[in-house]
Design a protein around this motif. Sequence first.
Motif: not given
Length: 320
Positions: A17-18, A21-22, A33, A35-37
């Motif tokens: 999960k870490s 990225f987006h 981004k 380390n996002t959800d």
Amino acid sequence: MKPTPVSLAEVRRRSIKSRAFHSVRAGQIEFVKVNTDAWRWRDIYRWLLGLRWPQFAVFVGTLYIALNLLFAALYGLQQGSIAGTTGGHWFFDCFFFSVQTLATVGYGHMYPQTLYGHIVTTIEIMSGIFLLAVMTGLIFVRFSRPSARVVFSNSIVIAPLNGKPTLMVRVGNENQHSMVEAEFRIMFSRDEPLLEGGDFRYFYVLKLHFDRLTVFPAALTLRHTIDETSPLFGATPESLESSRVLLIVSVVGIDPVIAAAVQTQKDYSWRDVRFGERFVEMYTEDGGGRLTVDYGRLHDTEQVEVAIRGNGRDESSSDK
């Protein structure tokens, strides 16, 4: 307090999960981004609304064909689960029966004749009803979503106005009706050095000659006077480049036809700022209270002979 023990599977899940990225693009800048959800199911709705119409049509067509192929494969698992077939290729009969069932057409020529066939048909009919409802809602939202239809000039110009250097940018309303309660804003950002070393990104809201209009019918020029209180005071093309200047122009208003708020913006880098230029006239008075606005000249500029001192004041300028 004792730490809560975490299983190896949970550690691996968090590690995966870490690394998610987006990518989000804001004008000329792309933000990655990390380390996002991870994505949530509701994000699919926003993603679908963000697609262009050709992309949305391709997505719907691909999904429709894929569902029919899936159910055709399920029907094909049991030979003879469908009655009234053409006697040709079994998979083709299953595929076109799936097309009829998913759309709840029901010509009556082919129909399920086994328990397995009835079960698959029931599942497909429920899927078709759900798919039709979702796609109808998405298409309605896409059609009914308001659009600002505001065009911005390709560049920002800095030239004297009433003897003072002034930053100017043009915006035009392309709708067939006026925008009401329009608000305008120019955000200025640049890198500035810190006493501790390094640079820090600062943001300023530039003070405009006017930042709100009750009615915004056509085109206008937003102006900011560069005086001692302006963050652009003493700016030169070289200083804008070295500080990586970025300007964001935004327009917010209300579409009176559907009584909904609309918003749009455009960003400009230091490369888009032209010193010693001004916009050409785009209004022509025809008499009788009628004005012709030539949107083909919205981006056009002309040279202005001006010399700007280091303190930000102009020494001379040509007559308009």
